[in-house]
Design a protein around this motif. Structure first.
Motif, PDB file in Angstrom:
ATOM      1  N   TYR A 290      29.840  40.285  38.287  1.00  0.00           N
ATOM      2  CA  TYR A 290      30.652  41.295  38.956  1.00  0.00           C
ATOM      3  C   TYR A 290      32.087  41.139  38.466  1.00  0.00           C
ATOM      4  CZ  TYR A 290      26.901  42.131  42.365  1.00  0.00           C
ATOM      5  OH  TYR A 290      25.709  42.461  42.962  1.00  0.00           O
ATOM      6  N   VAL A 291      32.766  42.249  38.265  1.00  0.00           N
ATOM      7  CA  VAL A 291      34.170  42.224  37.861  1.00  0.00           C
ATOM      8  C   VAL A 291      34.998  42.807  38.999  1.00  0.00           C
ATOM      9  CG1 VAL A 291      35.896  43.067  36.222  1.00  0.00           C
ATOM     10  CG2 VAL A 291      33.621  42.411  35.411  1.00  0.00           C
ATOM     11  N   ALA A 292      35.939  42.031  39.504  1.00  0.00           N
ATOM     12  CA  ALA A 292      36.824  42.469  40.581  1.00  0.00           C
ATOM     13  C   ALA A 292      38.172  42.835  39.989  1.00  0.00           C
ATOM     14  CB  ALA A 292      36.977  41.372  41.628  1.00  0.00           C
ATOM     15  N   ALA A 293      38.635  44.039  40.289  1.00  0.00           N
ATOM     16  CA  ALA A 293      39.886  44.529  39.711  1.00  0.00           C
ATOM     17  C   ALA A 293      40.820  44.990  40.809  1.00  0.00           C
ATOM     18  CB  ALA A 293      39.614  45.674  38.740  1.00  0.00           C
ATOM     19  N   GLU A 294      42.093  44.694  40.652  1.00  0.00           N
ATOM     20  CA  GLU A 294      43.088  45.120  41.619  1.00  0.00           C
ATOM     21  C   GLU A 294      43.483  46.572  41.403  1.00  0.00           C
ATOM     22  OE1 GLU A 294      46.629  42.895  42.180  1.00  0.00           O
ATOM     23  OE2 GLU A 294      45.624  40.956  42.136  1.00  0.00           O
ATOM     24  N   LYS A 295      43.669  47.253  42.498  1.00  0.00           N
ATOM     25  CA  LYS A 295      44.309  48.566  42.541  1.00  0.00           C
ATOM     26  C   LYS A 295      43.663  49.549  41.573  1.00  0.00           C
ATOM     27  CE  LYS A 295      48.567  46.234  43.856  1.00  0.00           C
ATOM     28  NZ  LYS A 295      49.948  45.881  43.481  1.00  0.00           N
TER      29      LYS A 295
ATOM     30  N   ARG B 217      31.678  35.978  39.532  1.00  0.00           N
ATOM     31  CA  ARG B 217      32.738  36.969  39.732  1.00  0.00           C
ATOM     32  C   ARG B 217      33.886  36.718  38.756  1.00  0.00           C
ATOM     33  NH1 ARG B 217      37.079  37.188  43.723  1.00  0.00           N
ATOM     34  NH2 ARG B 217      37.593  39.347  44.240  1.00  0.00           N
ATOM     35  N   ALA B 218      34.206  37.738  37.963  1.00  0.00           N
ATOM     36  CA  ALA B 218      35.356  37.696  37.067  1.00  0.00           C
ATOM     37  C   ALA B 218      36.482  38.513  37.692  1.00  0.00           C
ATOM     38  CB  ALA B 218      34.993  38.252  35.693  1.00  0.00           C
ATOM     39  N   VAL B 219      37.669  37.946  37.744  1.00  0.00           N
ATOM     40  CA  VAL B 219      38.796  38.563  38.435  1.00  0.00           C
ATOM     41  C   VAL B 219      39.823  39.065  37.424  1.00  0.00           C
ATOM     42  CG1 VAL B 219      40.652  38.209  40.106  1.00  0.00           C
ATOM     43  CG2 VAL B 219      38.444  37.053  40.408  1.00  0.00           C
TER      44      VAL B 219
ATOM     45  N   SER C 185      30.262  31.185  40.974  1.00  0.00           N
ATOM     46  CA  SER C 185      31.511  30.825  40.296  1.00  0.00           C
ATOM     47  C   SER C 185      32.466  32.000  40.373  1.00  0.00           C
ATOM     48  CB  SER C 185      31.258  30.454  38.826  1.00  0.00           C
ATOM     49  OG  SER C 185      30.906  31.599  38.073  1.00  0.00           O
ATOM     50  N   VAL C 186      33.754  31.704  40.349  1.00  0.00           N
ATOM     51  CA  VAL C 186      34.809  32.722  40.330  1.00  0.00           C
ATOM     52  C   VAL C 186      35.764  32.357  39.204  1.00  0.00           C
ATOM     53  CG1 VAL C 186      36.692  33.821  41.584  1.00  0.00           C
ATOM     54  CG2 VAL C 186      34.610  33.148  42.808  1.00  0.00           C
ATOM     55  N   THR C 187      35.947  33.261  38.244  1.00  0.00           N
ATOM     56  CA  THR C 187      36.799  33.005  37.085  1.00  0.00           C
ATOM     57  C   THR C 187      37.877  34.064  36.994  1.00  0.00           C
ATOM     58  OG1 THR C 187      34.925  32.054  35.880  1.00  0.00           O
ATOM     59  CG2 THR C 187      36.863  32.679  34.587  1.00  0.00           C
ATOM     60  N   ARG C 188      39.125  33.644  36.963  1.00  0.00           N
ATOM     61  CA  ARG C 188      40.235  34.590  36.769  1.00  0.00           C
ATOM     62  C   ARG C 188      40.375  34.845  35.274  1.00  0.00           C
ATOM     63  NH1 ARG C 188      45.015  36.961  38.748  1.00  0.00           N
ATOM     64  NH2 ARG C 188      44.195  36.677  40.860  1.00  0.00           N
ATOM     65  N   VAL C 189      40.009  36.053  34.874  1.00  0.00           N
ATOM     66  CA  VAL C 189      40.057  36.443  33.462  1.00  0.00           C
ATOM     67  C   VAL C 189      41.486  36.811  33.065  1.00  0.00           C
ATOM     68  CG1 VAL C 189      39.156  38.049  31.745  1.00  0.00           C
ATOM     69  CG2 VAL C 189      37.670  37.207  33.568  1.00  0.00           C
ATOM     70  N   LEU C 190      42.107  37.642  33.843  1.00  0.00           N
ATOM     71  CA  LEU C 190      43.494  38.061  33.650  1.00  0.00           C
ATOM     72  C   LEU C 190      44.123  38.229  35.029  1.00  0.00           C
ATOM     73  CD1 LEU C 190      43.056  40.892  30.974  1.00  0.00           C
ATOM     74  CD2 LEU C 190      44.109  38.662  30.574  1.00  0.00           C
ATOM     75  N   LEU C 191      45.276  37.833  35.284  1.00  0.00           N
ATOM     76  CA  LEU C 191      46.196  37.057  34.469  1.00  0.00           C
ATOM     77  C   LEU C 191      46.252  35.656  35.027  1.00  0.00           C
ATOM     78  CD1 LEU C 191      48.441  37.067  32.225  1.00  0.00           C
ATOM     79  CD2 LEU C 191      50.010  37.814  33.982  1.00  0.00           C
ATOM     80  N   ALA C 192      46.200  34.636  34.223  1.00  0.00           N
ATOM     81  CA  ALA C 192      46.219  33.252  34.672  1.00  0.00           C
ATOM     82  C   ALA C 192      47.502  32.570  34.204  1.00  0.00           C
ATOM     83  CB  ALA C 192      45.002  32.503  34.136  1.00  0.00           C
TER      84      ALA C 192
END
Length: 292
Positions: free
Chosen positions: A101-106, A151-153, A177-184
């Motif tokens: 799953y890809v979670a995206a802001e706004k 989950r990719a953030v 697992s939860v991975t912050r793809v952008l921005l870290a």
């Protein structure tokens, strides 16, 4: 302003056939030092490009908020039946041991949805702190699949974005697992992404600033729209989608893809209904308007 409009046109042309938002154009120009990243300049750029579009001298941009909502309609039953085959699709993730799953802001979700549609990857919309109803919908969907969910953030690197991610993980409680793809933070240090004015009035800001070594008084931080690439997925000029494609390819295969491969396929055919929003099944995740 004419040179700025010319550079803005080059930026938009560089994404073709994809479309971009006005804010993306603004941040690309600011990152290049073409104009200052200030609200007055943003309003001025908006007015200038709007006038250019009215005169037919500039390409259309994405408006992620305003839409015309029209019930789907067809000229005849025959036209409806003729378009039905284009709606059919199989779940491309069926049979896989893990779900992504890809979670995206706004407003980022609209572009990610188009980019990831060919792979059947769900995109979760995160607009601030989500309601418990929406968290329940996501958790129930993950439980129904009966497989590991990852989950990719994709979100801003700021105090609110970090807390929103924490809140989401806590209230859904369904991720392997939860991975912050952008921005870290590591990406900020590696690529030196341009800073923007931070949310210094947010009560979470001082602790966030101390944790990452930011100036608490000036409130400077980094945003996803100013970063072009992540480690191992640096894009060619004017090609943010390249980074996303490489990240998704890595998530699906567990291997870093070779460079310069075409990672995105041609868009799937869509029904030509007389409406502004797709009515293709399956239906999107929905939640009641209850607030958390």
């Amino acid at each position: 302003m004419a040179p700025r409009r010319g550079r803005a046109r080059q930026i938009v042309d560089g994404y073709a056939p994809l479309k971009v938002t006005l804010r993306q154009v603004m941040c690309r120009l600011a990152a290049e030092g073409v104009l200052p990243h200030t609200p007055p300049m943003y309003r001025r750029l908006s007015a200038q490009l709007a006038q250019a579009r009215r005169e037919g001298r500039f390409l259309d941009l994405i408006d992620t908020i305003r839409q015309v909502h029209v019930p789907p309609a067809w000229p005849s039953a025959g036209a409806f039946v003729a378009e039905m085959p284009a709606w059919f699709r199989l779940d491309r993730t069926a049979g896989q041991k893990q779900a992504l799953y890809v979670a995206a802001e706004k407003d980022t979700h609209q572009q990610l949805t188009g980019w990831l549609e060919f792979a059947g990857i769900p995109v979760l919309v995160v607009r601030g702190f989500s309601s418990q109803s929406y968290a329940d919908v996501v958790r129930d969907r993950v439980a129904h699949e009966q497989r590991e969910a990852h989950r990719a953030v994709v979100g801003d690197f700021d105090c609110s974005g970090e807390d929103i991610e924490r809140d989401w993980v806590e209230h859904t409680g369904c991720w392997s697992s939860v991975t912050r793809v952008l921005l870290a933070y590591e990406q900020v240090r590696t690529y030196g992404s341009p800073a923007t004015k931070g949310k210094s009035g947010d009560p979470r800001w001082p602790a966030f600033a101390r944790r990452y070594g930011f100036d608490i008084e000036r409130g400077r931080l980094r945003r996803t729209r100013n970063l072009r690439g992540s480690p191992g997925a640096t894009p060619p000029p004017a090609s943010d989608i390249y980074s996303v494609g490489r990240v998704i390819a890595w998530a699906l295969t567990g291997q870093t893809p070779a460079p310069n491969l075409p990672l995105l396929l041609a868009p799937c055919p869509r029904p030509r209904a007389q409406h502004c929003q797709s009515s293709n099944p399956p239906r999107p995740l929905q939640a009641t308007p209850e607030r958390r």
